[in-house]
Design a protein around this motif. Structure first.
Motif, mmCIF file in Angstrom:
data_model
loop_
_atom_site.group_PDB
_atom_site.id
_atom_site.type_symbol
_atom_site.label_atom_id
_atom_site.label_comp_id
_atom_site.label_asym_id
_atom_site.label_seq_id
_atom_site.Cartn_x
_atom_site.Cartn_y
_atom_site.Cartn_z
ATOM 1 N N SER A 1 0.834 -1.211 0.000
ATOM 2 C CA SER A 1 0.000 0.000 0.000
ATOM 3 C C SER A 1 0.861 1.251 0.000
ATOM 4 N N TYR B 1 0.142 5.253 1.329
ATOM 5 C CA TYR B 1 -0.817 6.036 2.106
ATOM 6 C C TYR B 1 -0.199 7.376 2.509
ATOM 7 N N TRP C 1 -5.439 7.231 0.504
ATOM 8 C CA TRP C 1 -4.871 5.992 -0.023
ATOM 9 C C TRP C 1 -4.520 6.201 -1.492
ATOM 10 N N SER D 1 -3.135 0.386 -3.418
ATOM 11 C CA SER D 1 -3.265 -0.832 -2.638
ATOM 12 C C SER D 1 -3.329 -2.015 -3.587
ATOM 13 N N ASN E 1 -8.332 3.121 -5.103
ATOM 14 C CA ASN E 1 -7.672 4.112 -4.252
ATOM 15 C C ASN E 1 -8.641 5.269 -3.991
ATOM 16 N N ALA F 1 -9.144 0.661 -0.800
ATOM 17 C CA ALA F 1 -7.829 0.484 -0.183
ATOM 18 C C ALA F 1 -7.945 0.439 1.332
ATOM 19 N N GLY G 1 -6.624 -2.367 3.795
ATOM 20 C CA GLY G 1 -5.832 -1.998 4.967
ATOM 21 C C GLY G 1 -6.352 -2.623 6.248
#
Length: 161
Positions: free
Chosen positions: A48, A50, A61, A64, A96, A136, A140
């Motif tokens: 990822s 971020y 985000w 991902s 995203n 994303a 996460g």
């Protein structure tokens, strides 16, 4: 685990990793990322990108990717292109925060510098129960609640006023 990138020199994103849009004129290519030291039992990886400094109240985000096979140890530059770039077979890009299944580069507001945290998560399952419609943030959630290990690399990027 350890995560590194030859494209992120001295912790600063290069113009190639900057967004092409919203007033930014980068190449919008995801950086090359490589990792070592995956823990025993790793069945797949999540990667990822971020930005915790985005003025959204919840960060931003940028990228991902999940279901990266356990045999993978790197993603080449540009792997996050729309349509999958050069991702390992079976890998899926989540949506995203620009609602794209791709990498969206850095583009902080003018006069600001933001941090961009790239993380690789070693996952105990080969396939997450998600598809390309997943956000994303949802990826996460799975990564942060069940990873066997993780490694991060933080880069910065700022724009002149």
């Amino acid at each position: 685990m350890r995560l590194f990138s030859s494209d992120v020199e001295s912790g600063i994103l290069e113009p190639d990793q900057v967004l092409a849009g919203f007033g930014c004129d980068g190449a919008n290519r995801s950086p090359a990322l490589a990792w070592t030291g995956a823990p025993k039992g790793t069945a797949s990886f999540v990667v990822s990108a971020y930005d915790p400094d985005a003025p959204t109240g919840s960060g931003f985000w940028h990228w991902s990717v999940f279901n990266i096979p356990a045999s993978a140890t790197f993603l080449p530059e540009g792997a996050g292109q729309i349509g999958g770039g050069r991702l390992p077979e079976g890998s899926i890009q989540a949506r995203n925060d620009l609602s794209l299944n791709a990498y969206s580069g850095a583009c902080p507001p003018p006069g600001r510098s933001h941090r961009y945290i790239f993380t690789v998560f070693a996952m105990p399952e080969a396939v997450l129960p998600l598809d390309e419609t997943a956000s994303a943030a949802l990826v996460g959630f799975f990564a942060n609640t069940s990873a066997l290990g993780r490694a991060s690399l933080t880069a910065t990027y700022g724009r002149a006023e």
